[in-house]
Design a protein around this motif. Structure first.
Motif, PDB file in Angstrom:
ATOM      1  N   ASN A  70       0.850  -1.196   0.000  1.00 41.58           N
ATOM      2  CA  ASN A  70       0.000   0.000   0.000  1.00 41.58           C
ATOM      3  C   ASN A  70       0.884   1.244   0.000  1.00 41.58           C
ATOM      4  OD1 ASN A  70      -1.787  -2.068   0.476  1.00 41.58           O
ATOM      5  ND2 ASN A  70      -2.309  -1.456   2.555  1.00 41.58           N
ATOM      6  N   GLN A  71       1.921   1.197   0.837  1.00 39.14           N
ATOM      7  CA  GLN A  71       2.834   2.350   0.916  1.00 39.14           C
ATOM      8  C   GLN A  71       3.542   2.581  -0.416  1.00 39.14           C
ATOM      9  OE1 GLN A  71       3.586   4.432   3.710  1.00 39.14           O
ATOM     10  NE2 GLN A  71       1.729   3.539   4.543  1.00 39.14           N
ATOM     11  N   ILE A  72       3.926   1.497  -1.068  1.00 36.29           N
ATOM     12  CA  ILE A  72       4.592   1.636  -2.372  1.00 36.29           C
ATOM     13  C   ILE A  72       3.610   2.236  -3.382  1.00 36.29           C
ATOM     14  CG2 ILE A  72       5.625   0.348  -4.300  1.00 36.29           C
ATOM     15  CD1 ILE A  72       6.848  -1.555  -2.172  1.00 36.29           C
ATOM     16  N   ALA A  73       2.345   1.806  -3.305  1.00 38.83           N
ATOM     17  CA  ALA A  73       1.329   2.368  -4.219  1.00 38.83           C
ATOM     18  C   ALA A  73       1.164   3.873  -3.964  1.00 38.83           C
ATOM     19  CB  ALA A  73      -0.005   1.649  -4.045  1.00 38.83           C
ATOM     20  N   PHE A  74       1.169   4.288  -2.694  1.00 44.19           N
ATOM     21  CA  PHE A  74       1.043   5.727  -2.387  1.00 44.19           C
ATOM     22  C   PHE A  74       2.241   6.490  -2.964  1.00 44.19           C
ATOM     23  CE2 PHE A  74      -1.094   4.345   1.849  1.00 44.19           C
ATOM     24  CZ  PHE A  74      -2.230   3.974   1.160  1.00 44.19           C
ATOM     25  N   LEU A  75       3.432   5.888  -2.824  1.00 43.21           N
ATOM     26  CA  LEU A  75       4.634   6.546  -3.357  1.00 43.21           C
ATOM     27  C   LEU A  75       4.554   6.644  -4.878  1.00 43.21           C
ATOM     28  CD1 LEU A  75       7.304   4.897  -1.031  1.00 43.21           C
ATOM     29  CD2 LEU A  75       6.613   7.303  -1.041  1.00 43.21           C
ATOM     30  N   ALA A  76       3.989   5.604  -5.520  1.00 43.34           N
ATOM     31  CA  ALA A  76       3.825   5.649  -6.978  1.00 43.34           C
ATOM     32  C   ALA A  76       2.830   6.755  -7.363  1.00 43.34           C
ATOM     33  CB  ALA A  76       3.337   4.289  -7.492  1.00 43.34           C
ATOM     34  N   LEU A  77       1.789   6.916  -6.549  1.00 45.64           N
ATOM     35  CA  LEU A  77       0.821   8.005  -6.813  1.00 45.64           C
ATOM     36  C   LEU A  77       1.485   9.366  -6.610  1.00 45.64           C
ATOM     37  CD1 LEU A  77      -2.370   6.503  -5.136  1.00 45.64           C
ATOM     38  CD2 LEU A  77      -2.152   7.142  -7.547  1.00 45.64           C
ATOM     39  N   GLY A 128       1.635  13.578  -7.878  1.00 45.29           N
ATOM     40  CA  GLY A 128       2.014  14.627  -6.919  1.00 45.29           C
ATOM     41  C   GLY A 128       1.152  14.674  -5.675  1.00 45.29           C
ATOM     42  N   VAL A 129       0.638  13.509  -5.259  1.00 46.74           N
ATOM     43  CA  VAL A 129      -0.129  13.505  -3.999  1.00 46.74           C
ATOM     44  C   VAL A 129       0.856  13.662  -2.834  1.00 46.74           C
ATOM     45  CG1 VAL A 129      -1.890  11.974  -4.961  1.00 46.74           C
ATOM     46  CG2 VAL A 129      -0.057  10.995  -3.567  1.00 46.74           C
ATOM     47  N   ARG A 130       0.320  14.056  -1.694  1.00 50.62           N
ATOM     48  CA  ARG A 130       1.141  14.153  -0.479  1.00 50.62           C
ATOM     49  C   ARG A 130       0.749  13.017   0.464  1.00 50.62           C
ATOM     50  NH1 ARG A 130       0.980  18.831   2.816  1.00 50.62           N
ATOM     51  NH2 ARG A 130      -1.147  19.261   2.172  1.00 50.62           N
ATOM     52  N   ILE A 131       1.738  12.374   1.027  1.00 53.21           N
ATOM     53  CA  ILE A 131       1.466  11.251   1.939  1.00 53.21           C
ATOM     54  C   ILE A 131       1.749  11.737   3.358  1.00 53.21           C
ATOM     55  CG2 ILE A 131       1.993   8.839   2.477  1.00 53.21           C
ATOM     56  CD1 ILE A 131       3.388   8.782  -0.367  1.00 53.21           C
ATOM     57  N   VAL A 132       0.740  11.682   4.197  1.00 50.05           N
ATOM     58  CA  VAL A 132       0.899  12.124   5.587  1.00 50.05           C
ATOM     59  C   VAL A 132       0.688  10.915   6.495  1.00 50.05           C
ATOM     60  CG1 VAL A 132      -0.020  13.626   7.393  1.00 50.05           C
ATOM     61  CG2 VAL A 132       0.095  14.456   5.028  1.00 50.05           C
TER      62      VAL A 132
END
Ligand SMILES: Cc1ncc(COP(=O)(O)O)c(C=O)c1O
Length: 411
Positions: free
Chosen positions: A126-133, A138-142
């Motif tokens: 899931n974290q890798i998918a967020f990083l790919a997004l 250009g999403v921000r992951i908090v």
């Protein structure tokens, strides 16, 4: 060593007929299977449903076989709906939990600057998918902070982040792969509902181990596999999609002839149900195996399972924690049946191999599986032991004894 019998006197679950359940589980004769967080042992009816269907496909043809078993195929949706407290039309089959998860993510129209609010204990993929997004959109992951008392994510701090960031998505893993921590997904869900935020829950390790009710959690989307604590086959998973999400018209980025009708040359219309997240081609034997596994879990009963399974793990954790050179790692007030620990004097692969040689199934977790959690715990690798309700107290004690012997031999 502490007297674990007194601490877990209530572990025997009168509602479970352990002898019958084990007789129903061919693998119990072969191994001590403490890798249910990887993949549970299939029960005979699951195996039988799959073998029967493969034979039918060979005998009459694949399309004809799925048509002949349409009722059983429909039970995939009906049984999971019963398990999760929803309706069959809110369930989609997927090839894995990750497949379900990325399908769900693909339905969200992320814009640059959109925030994904998550935790420090979310599943690696899931974290890798967020990083790919982040890379593509250009999403921000908090990441919400953990509570200082070690009980998991700090819900108040997470709620404050919801208010300040208005995230496009709140994404929480119920029980992470890297420890027995159980995150307060229903508490988080109440904040999401109050603030009307899209809420995605990864319930991969909790489905089949605890009662999981999507209404109680208040999630919009929930993913899991059938192969772990649900004891279904490999290559299976599912996605729950709420009516809210379906009615809002959310659809996966790639939708096929099963998920949509091509109603005019220049126009398609997604189907009304969660089937819009599925694809045309299905491994039907696997689908039928999942339905059989879900029915089996419902028959055994999630309440007794959720009492016995974490209690067996607790008995193990307590014995391991008492060993010199062993450090148990699972946080939270009531950890799930994932027992993680480090052991001095051993490298990861030989340690697991030593357990394999004793016919004890286990799994390794490495730093890269849990960058935040393992950094906080200062751990490079750990071993994970995950019993299930069909394991016995004697097996727990034998596994603890094997670890004790290995810990001694390293000193
Ligand atoms: C918490 C969690 N989420 C997701 C997954 C991914 O499941 P799958 O391998 O079916 O994609 C796992 C697998 O270990 C998991 O433990």
């Amino acid at each position: 060593m502490k007297n674990h019998d007194s601490a877990f006197a209530g572990i025997s679950e009168p509602l479970l007929d352990l002898a019958a359940l084990r007789a129903d589980t061919p693998g119990c004769e072969e191994v001590i299977h403490f890798n249910n967080a990887g993949c549970g042992l299939m029960a005979r009816p699951v195996l039988q449903a799959m073998l029967d269907h493969l034979r039918l496909e060979a005998a009459i043809g694949g399309y004809e076989a799925s048509a002949a078993r349409a009722g059983e195929v429909a039970d995939f949706y009906a049984s999971l709906a019963e398990l999760l407290g929803t309706r069959p039309g809110n369930i989609a089959f997927a090839a894995s939990a990750t497949h379900a998860y990325t399908k769900a993510l693909s339905a969200i129209d992320f814009r640059p600057g959109d925030v994904i609010l998550t935790t420090r204990n979310d599943f690696i993929s899931n974290q890798i998918a967020f990083l790919a997004l982040r890379k593509r959109h250009g999403v921000r992951i908090v990441h919400a902070p953990d509570h200082p008392d070690g009980s998991g994510v700090d819900v108040d701090a997470m709620a404050a982040l919801m208010r300040s960031h208005r995230p496009r998505l709140v994404a929480v893993t119920h029980v992470p792969t890297n420890s027995g921590l159980v995150q307060p997904v229903a508490e988080i869900g109440r904040h999401c509902r109050e603030l009307d935020l899209l809420y995605l829950v990864d319930a991969c390790q909790s489905v089949g181990q605890y009662p999981v009710d999507v209404e109680e959690i208040g999630c919009d989307l929930l993913t899991a596999t059938c192969r772990k604590f649900l004891r279904g086959p490999r290559g299976s998973g599912f996605l729950y999609v709420s009516d809210r999400v379906l009615q809002a018209g959310c659809e996966p980025l790639y939708i096929d002839m099963h998920g949509a009708r091509w109603v005019a040359p220049g126009y398609y219309r997604p189907v009304d149900t969660a089937a819009r997240f599925e694809e045309w081609e299905f491994p039907y034997a696997t689908v039928l195996g999942c339905a059989a596994a879900t029915r089996y879990a419902l028959r055994v009963g999630l309440e007794p399972v959720s009492r016995r399974t974490p209690a067996l793990a607790g008995r193990l954790r307590e014995q391991l924690a008492a060993l010199a050179g062993v450090r148990t790692l699972d946080g939270g007030p009531a950890p799930a049946a994932l027992v993680t620990f480090t052991i001095e004097g051993w490298e990861a692969v030989p340690f697991k191999a030593a357990l394999d040689a004793r016919r004890i199934n286990s799994a390794l977790s490495y730093r890269e599986f849990a960058q935040y959690d393992f950094a906080d715990k200062d751990v490079e690798w750990c071993l994970r032991l995950s019993p299930h309700y069909y394991n016995t107290e004697d097996e727990v004690d034998a596994v603890a004894g094997a670890v004790a012997e290995l810990a001694r031999s390293a000193r």
